[in-house]
Design a protein around this motif. Sequence first.
Motif, PDB file in Angstrom:
ATOM      1  N   UNK A  57     -45.671   4.483 -10.974  1.00 30.05           N
ATOM      2  CA  UNK A  57     -45.222   5.264  -9.822  1.00 30.05           C
ATOM      3  C   UNK A  57     -46.144   5.081  -8.640  1.00 30.05           C
ATOM      4  N   UNK A  60     -45.390   1.951  -6.825  1.00 23.49           N
ATOM      5  CA  UNK A  60     -44.232   2.083  -5.938  1.00 23.49           C
ATOM      6  C   UNK A  60     -44.636   2.810  -4.656  1.00 23.49           C
ATOM      7  N   UNK A  61     -45.598   3.699  -4.747  1.00 25.64           N
ATOM      8  CA  UNK A  61     -46.071   4.416  -3.568  1.00 25.64           C
ATOM      9  C   UNK A  61     -47.015   3.570  -2.727  1.00 25.64           C
ATOM     10  N   UNK A  85     -50.068  -1.207  13.009  1.00 28.42           N
ATOM     11  CA  UNK A  85     -48.695  -1.067  12.520  1.00 28.42           C
ATOM     12  C   UNK A  85     -48.401   0.376  12.112  1.00 28.42           C
ATOM     13  N   UNK A  86     -49.400   0.995  11.505  1.00 32.78           N
ATOM     14  CA  UNK A  86     -49.214   2.389  11.089  1.00 32.78           C
ATOM     15  C   UNK A  86     -48.972   3.278  12.301  1.00 32.78           C
ATOM     16  N   UNK A  89     -45.577   2.742  13.608  1.00 31.83           N
ATOM     17  CA  UNK A  89     -44.596   3.374  12.727  1.00 31.83           C
ATOM     18  C   UNK A  89     -44.539   4.885  12.976  1.00 31.83           C
ATOM     19  N   UNK A  92     -42.635   5.677  15.951  1.00 30.05           N
ATOM     20  CA  UNK A  92     -41.189   5.564  15.769  1.00 30.05           C
ATOM     21  C   UNK A  92     -40.642   6.814  15.091  1.00 30.05           C
ATOM     22  N   UNK A  93     -41.380   7.313  14.100  1.00 29.94           N
ATOM     23  CA  UNK A  93     -40.858   8.392  13.262  1.00 29.94           C
ATOM     24  C   UNK A  93     -41.111   9.793  13.821  1.00 29.94           C
ATOM     25  N   UNK A 152     -34.104  16.809   8.469  1.00 27.81           N
ATOM     26  CA  UNK A 152     -33.663  15.563   7.840  1.00 27.81           C
ATOM     27  C   UNK A 152     -34.621  15.231   6.696  1.00 27.81           C
ATOM     28  N   UNK A 153     -34.101  15.374   5.487  1.00 27.52           N
ATOM     29  CA  UNK A 153     -34.962  15.180   4.325  1.00 27.52           C
ATOM     30  C   UNK A 153     -35.500  13.767   4.243  1.00 27.52           C
ATOM     31  N   UNK A 154     -34.667  12.799   4.618  1.00 33.66           N
ATOM     32  CA  UNK A 154     -35.125  11.415   4.538  1.00 33.66           C
ATOM     33  C   UNK A 154     -36.228  11.154   5.555  1.00 33.66           C
ATOM     34  N   UNK A 155     -36.100  11.734   6.714  1.00 34.61           N
ATOM     35  CA  UNK A 155     -37.142  11.587   7.723  1.00 34.61           C
ATOM     36  C   UNK A 155     -38.437  12.218   7.232  1.00 34.61           C
ATOM     37  N   UNK A 158     -39.973   9.997   4.653  1.00 36.67           N
ATOM     38  CA  UNK A 158     -40.551   8.778   5.226  1.00 36.67           C
ATOM     39  C   UNK A 158     -41.921   9.073   5.828  1.00 36.67           C
ATOM     40  N   UNK A 161     -44.376   9.571   3.114  1.00 37.50           N
ATOM     41  CA  UNK A 161     -44.630   8.335   2.396  1.00 37.50           C
ATOM     42  C   UNK A 161     -45.629   7.443   3.106  1.00 37.50           C
TER      43      UNK A 161
ATOM     44  N   UNK B  85     -27.501  12.309   7.407  1.00 33.02           N
ATOM     45  CA  UNK B  85     -28.946  12.148   7.538  1.00 33.02           C
ATOM     46  C   UNK B  85     -29.340  10.681   7.465  1.00 33.02           C
ATOM     47  N   UNK B  89     -31.253   8.589  10.235  1.00 34.88           N
ATOM     48  CA  UNK B  89     -32.487   7.878   9.912  1.00 34.88           C
ATOM     49  C   UNK B  89     -32.400   6.423  10.340  1.00 34.88           C
ATOM     50  N   UNK B 152     -43.453  -5.715  11.871  1.00 34.68           N
ATOM     51  CA  UNK B 152     -44.157  -4.550  11.320  1.00 34.68           C
ATOM     52  C   UNK B 152     -43.750  -4.387   9.856  1.00 34.68           C
ATOM     53  N   UNK B 154     -44.595  -2.213   7.646  1.00 34.79           N
ATOM     54  CA  UNK B 154     -44.238  -0.853   7.225  1.00 34.79           C
ATOM     55  C   UNK B 154     -42.828  -0.501   7.662  1.00 34.79           C
ATOM     56  N   UNK B 161     -36.375   0.562   1.992  1.00 35.31           N
ATOM     57  CA  UNK B 161     -36.453   1.697   1.085  1.00 35.31           C
ATOM     58  C   UNK B 161     -35.279   2.648   1.226  1.00 35.31           C
TER      59      UNK B 161
END
Lengths: 223, 223
Positions: A57, A60-61, A85-86, A89, A92-93, A152-155, A158, A161, B85, B89, B152, B154, B161
């Motif tokens: 696991x 994967x993380x 890059x981080x 990112x 963006x998020x 937004x759970x996916x946001x 992300x 993560x 969602x 995303x 990028x 990520x 993903x």
Amino acid sequence: MATMRPARRLTLTEDVYSSVQALIMDHAVAPGARINIDALARDLEVSPTPVREALARLEADGLVRKRPLAGYTAAPLLTREEFEELVEMRLILEPPAASRAAAVAAVPGVDRLRAEADLPDPRPAGEGYTGIAAFTAQDARFHHLLAELSGNRMLHEAVVRLRSHLHLFRLHFPPAHYGISADEHHRVVDAVAAGDPDAAAAAMRAHLTAARERHLPYFGRAS
Amino acid sequence: MATMRPARRLTLTEDVYSSVQALIMDHAVAPGARINIDALARDLEVSPTPVREALARLEADGLVRKRPLAGYTAAPLLTREEFEELVEMRLILEPPAASRAAAVAAVPGVDRLRAEADLPDPRPAGEGYTGIAAFTAQDARFHHLLAELSGNRMLHEAVVRLRSHLHLFRLHFPPAHYGISADEHHRVVDAVAAGDPDAAAAAMRAHLTAARERHLPYFGRAS
DNA sequence: CGATCGTGGATCCTATACGATTCGCAAGCG
DNA sequence: CGCTTGCGAATCGTATAGGATCCACGATCG
């Protein structure tokens, strides 16, 4: 009153997962260092199987890397390029997350967010470790909570993560700037509380950009 | 010429991981259905240990769920809310990805992208399955490649993903709209090739928004 | 007749043992 | 003296066996 073992959640795997994560956080295993499955199992007093499962696991993380037939190693530190890059990112998020949180604007959520931002400066006096860890954890909670409030759970997932704070924590510990960061957090909270999506996104952009500038010098070959 | 086993990459775990992923893709296991570790190990002719390891990774990916002491189950289908969602995303991630890809604008990369978009309509005649699977796979390759061209890593990883296409594939199979989607892809490619970040982002936004409208009616309770 | 309790089966979870592969080190050769 | 080669130890990967837990079915009591 037979089986009264203390911790041990429902599964050993979950326990091992958390333990290894903590080991990396606490620098108990150096970045890039090899991770011996059997030794880890002995230390944690479990069999290798759950250790193996937890490492799968963690791989994967992205926290550990697995070279087939050569074992696991702790993920290496961020290079300067990866750090850039981080940041990109996060830009963006997180501004969209702040924007949506402002649009939704549930009162109790905003209160929780403000409470997180209002926490007193955790820096004790001159301590090197605990104060930093507490600050980093608080900063992580703030950003994660804001992402959760976006609805937004996916946001949210992300953002979590990315593990931005885990990486930053492993990188270095800028002992100053606590108050500055807190001020920037408050500007985000105010915009969210006011229900102004654009202002919230702008405040978050400003925060991330400023934080980037604060961290960059610690990368050796500065710009 | 003793050990000449056909498949079996370096690790069984990797093999099992791909196999289970394919099983879900092919609807061999229904969403929400239980996954028996021992039975799966027997079918794949391996021991339960690598199966367990692969499932742990799949759980981190969100493709299967694990109830402690109760076994694994295949992830349920997307609800309408989760679909919304997911679109939101993608609108956050992919337009910036297209924008950056246009800014970088490496020629060979653009050629690969155009080649992917130029592939002929894979729909044979009236086949229900293979044509759809091929189209879905091609669409996924296009979006993943574009994210990769952003430079990028990520961002690329985040797009992959999401597994948008895996979810969509599991949802339903709109047998039409192939040509429309391909046209929209070409507009994105053209903007990227022209090195116009804003146009690329706009084209991607248009594509995602249109795709949303195309898929929405399949959700039963339409808006 | 419905609800509760006890039992059986199945499954997961953990532990241990064995074979395959890789990496480190020393010896030998060019 | 440097490079290659062979050997050995350590480790991963895999297989198998046993103990603990949960779910389902049927019997019994209210």
